[in-house]
Structures are given as structure tokens and as C-alpha cells.
Design a protein around this motif. Structure first.
Motif, short mmCIF file in Angstrom:
data_model
loop_
_atom_site.label_atom_id
_atom_site.label_comp_id
_atom_site.label_asym_id
_atom_site.label_seq_id
_atom_site.Cartn_x
_atom_site.Cartn_y
_atom_site.Cartn_z
N TYR A 69 21.28 -18.60 25.21
CA TYR A 69 20.05 -17.82 25.14
C TYR A 69 19.19 -18.27 23.96
CZ TYR A 69 21.31 -14.52 28.80
OH TYR A 69 21.62 -13.95 30.01
N ALA A 70 19.83 -18.63 22.85
CA ALA A 70 19.08 -19.12 21.69
C ALA A 70 18.34 -20.41 22.04
CB ALA A 70 20.03 -19.34 20.52
N LEU A 71 18.99 -21.29 22.79
CA LEU A 71 18.33 -22.52 23.22
C LEU A 71 17.15 -22.22 24.14
CD1 LEU A 71 21.44 -24.79 23.93
CD2 LEU A 71 19.88 -24.90 21.98
N ARG A 72 17.34 -21.26 25.04
CA ARG A 72 16.24 -20.88 25.93
C ARG A 72 15.06 -20.33 25.15
NH1 ARG A 72 18.64 -17.16 30.64
NH2 ARG A 72 16.39 -16.86 30.97
N GLY A 82 14.59 -24.53 33.14
CA GLY A 82 15.10 -24.22 31.81
C GLY A 82 16.34 -23.36 31.86
N ARG A 83 16.34 -22.37 32.73
CA ARG A 83 17.52 -21.52 32.86
C ARG A 83 18.70 -22.30 33.40
NH1 ARG A 83 13.30 -17.94 34.33
NH2 ARG A 83 13.50 -18.48 36.54
N GLY A 84 18.41 -23.23 34.33
CA GLY A 84 19.49 -24.04 34.89
C GLY A 84 20.11 -24.96 33.84
N VAL A 85 19.28 -25.57 33.01
CA VAL A 85 19.80 -26.44 31.95
C VAL A 85 20.65 -25.65 30.97
CG1 VAL A 85 19.13 -27.85 29.96
CG2 VAL A 85 17.96 -28.15 32.14
N ALA A 86 20.18 -24.46 30.58
CA ALA A 86 20.95 -23.63 29.65
C ALA A 86 22.29 -23.25 30.25
CB ALA A 86 20.15 -22.38 29.30
N ALA A 87 22.32 -22.85 31.52
CA ALA A 87 23.58 -22.47 32.16
C ALA A 87 24.53 -23.66 32.24
CB ALA A 87 23.29 -21.92 33.56
N MET A 88 23.99 -24.83 32.55
CA MET A 88 24.82 -26.03 32.63
C MET A 88 25.43 -26.37 31.28
SD MET A 88 23.72 -29.89 33.74
CE MET A 88 22.69 -30.06 32.27
N LEU A 89 24.64 -26.26 30.21
CA LEU A 89 25.14 -26.58 28.88
C LEU A 89 26.23 -25.60 28.45
CD1 LEU A 89 21.82 -27.49 27.03
CD2 LEU A 89 23.61 -29.06 27.82
N VAL A 90 26.07 -24.34 28.80
CA VAL A 90 27.09 -23.34 28.43
C VAL A 90 28.41 -23.64 29.13
CG1 VAL A 90 27.73 -20.92 28.63
CG2 VAL A 90 25.44 -21.53 27.86
N VAL A 91 28.35 -23.92 30.42
CA VAL A 91 29.58 -24.20 31.17
C VAL A 91 30.23 -25.48 30.67
CG1 VAL A 91 30.53 -24.71 33.44
CG2 VAL A 91 28.80 -22.93 33.19
N LEU A 92 29.42 -26.50 30.39
CA LEU A 92 29.98 -27.76 29.87
C LEU A 92 30.62 -27.55 28.51
CD1 LEU A 92 27.24 -30.36 30.88
CD2 LEU A 92 29.54 -30.12 31.83
N SER A 109 39.00 -17.76 30.67
CA SER A 109 38.66 -16.75 29.67
C SER A 109 37.30 -17.05 29.05
CB SER A 109 39.75 -16.67 28.59
OG SER A 109 39.83 -17.87 27.85
N PHE A 110 36.96 -18.33 28.89
CA PHE A 110 35.62 -18.70 28.43
C PHE A 110 34.57 -18.18 29.40
CE2 PHE A 110 38.03 -21.79 26.00
CZ PHE A 110 37.30 -21.98 24.85
N LEU A 111 34.81 -18.39 30.68
CA LEU A 111 33.84 -18.00 31.69
C LEU A 111 33.67 -16.49 31.75
CD1 LEU A 111 34.83 -20.51 34.52
CD2 LEU A 111 33.06 -20.75 32.77
N ILE A 112 34.75 -15.75 31.55
CA ILE A 112 34.65 -14.29 31.52
C ILE A 112 33.79 -13.84 30.34
CG2 ILE A 112 35.97 -12.20 31.01
CD1 ILE A 112 38.09 -13.13 32.90
N GLY A 113 34.01 -14.44 29.17
CA GLY A 113 33.20 -14.10 28.01
C GLY A 113 31.73 -14.40 28.21
N ALA A 114 31.44 -15.56 28.80
CA ALA A 114 30.05 -15.91 29.07
C ALA A 114 29.43 -14.95 30.07
CB ALA A 114 29.98 -17.34 29.59
N ALA A 115 30.18 -14.59 31.10
CA ALA A 115 29.67 -13.67 32.11
C ALA A 115 29.37 -12.30 31.51
CB ALA A 115 30.67 -13.54 33.26
N ALA A 116 30.20 -11.86 30.55
CA ALA A 116 29.97 -10.57 29.91
C ALA A 116 28.63 -10.53 29.20
CB ALA A 116 31.11 -10.27 28.93
#
Length: 203
Positions: A69-72, A82-92, A109-116
Motif C-alpha cells: 500500500y505504501a508503494l501504491r 498499479g494495483r496489479g503491480v503492487a499485488a504481484m510485488l507483495v506475493v513475490l 501463513s504469509f498469504l493469510i497475513g497479507a489477506a488480513a
């Protein structure tokens, strides 16, 4: 199943107390209490890795989503691209850290934290992107507080569930461990028999 009742009751009561107590303390927990408690409870109940490793993965995923979100807010355009790039960077980033820890911090567990964090903050961010600095810390801390309650409520169920699954496998004749893993105690175990890293990280 009887062993689930007390932790489940604690989780339900804790969720209700979070909503009531958050309003009393002036925190906006009512919007994220169930989300955070449910995802934290799921992280606690999965019998994969040590509890601190699961918790560390959830916390890391939440922080990485916040950085997304800070990058966005700072550099990326508020568009679908822009939202797609941010989501891709987080998952990577989640995948990279799970890889660097050799799966000790499980990717799920990373993905659960990001989803929260996304579930707790996306609406507020979309409504006012320039207010990221003011609004994001509250969203991050409140959803993590709710997740902590959920995690503590269910973390002790992991061993019980693992034992039940082992009994079920024995009852129905299932055997999900490869021969190389079930070696004699005196023989070295080839960990590669468990499959490639990405399969172990998702377990």
C-alpha cells in the motif's frame, strides 16, 4: 471434536469482546474483528511448523501487504495496472522470504497475513489514498490485534488435529509419507523425498 469446544468458545467470546472493547476504547475493531480473529485462528489451528513460525509468517505477510500500500500511495498510479503491480510485488516478496527461510516460515501463513491487511484496509485506502500515512497504521494494528486473539485461541489445537488426522489415515489405510521419509531411526533421511521446496512451503 470435543477438544475443539473450549478453544472455539474462547475464540467466539474473544471476537465479541474485541468488538465491544474496541468501541469502548475508541478503536475501530468492529470492522475487522471477525476477519482478523478468523484468519488468526486459521493460522493457529493448522498443524504445520512451530507456532512461532506460523505467527512470524502471518506478521511478515501483513507487513509486506502494508508496504504494498505504501508503494501504491507513493509511486504507483491508482489504476488497475498499479494495483496489479503492487499485488504481484507483495506475493513475490512473500515467496522470496519463504524460499530464503527454506520453508521454515510457510508461504500460506504469509498469504493469510497479507489477506488480513487487504481485507481490513482496501476500502479505506480506496476512499482516500493520500491519507495513507494517517489511516494505515490503525488498520494494520487493529487487524493484527484481532488476529493475535484468534491465534492464541486455537494454537493449542494443532497437535490434537494432527493426531486425529494420523488416526484417520491409519483407520482408512492411507499413508501419505514416502518410503524415504519413513527410514529406520539409525538411517539418514533424505529430505528431498518430501518433494521440491514449493510443495513443502505450501504444506
Amino acid at each position: 471434536m470435543k477438544g475443539y469446544f473450549l478453544p472455539g468458545l474462547f475464540l467466539a467470546v474473544a471476537t465479541g469482546v474485541l468488538v465491544w472493547g474496541g468501541e469502548w476504547l475508541g478503536l475501530e475493531l468492529q470492522h475487522v474483528a471477525l476477519l482478523g480473529a478468523a484468519l488468526g485462528g486459521a493460522t493457529g489451528v493448522v498443524p504445520d511448523r512451530a507456532p512461532w513460525e506460523r505467527a512470524a509468517g502471518l506478521l511478515s505477510g501483513a507487513v509486506l501487504a502494508w508496504i504494498g500500500y505504501a508503494l501504491r500511495a507513493a509511486w504507483l498510479p491508482d489504476t488497475s495496472a498499479g494495483r496489479g503491480v503492487a499485488a504481484m510485488l507483495v506475493v513475490l516478496a512473500c515467496l522470496l522470504i519463504a524460499f530464503l527461510t527454506n520453508g521454515r516460515l510457510p508461504l500460506w501463513s504469509f498469504l493469510i497475513g497479507a489477506a488480513a491487511v487487504v481485507g481490513a484496509y482496501e476500502v479505506a485506502y480506496t476512499a482516500a489514498p493520500p491519507e495513507f500515512v494517517e489511516t494505515s497504521p490503525t488498520a494494520l494494528t487493529t487487524v493484527l490485534l484481532a488476529a493475535a486473539f484468534g491465534f492464541l485461541a486455537t494454537v493449542f489445537l494443532g497437535n490434537t488435529i494432527e493426531e486425529e488426522r494420523a488416526r484417520e489415515r491409519g483407520r482408512y489405510g492411507f499413508d501419505d509419507e514416502p518410503d524415504a521419509v519413513r527410514a529406520d531411526p539409525g538411517e539418514p533421511v533424505d529430505d528431498t523425498a518430501r518433494g521440491p521446496f514449493w510443495e513443502r512451503a505450501l504444506r
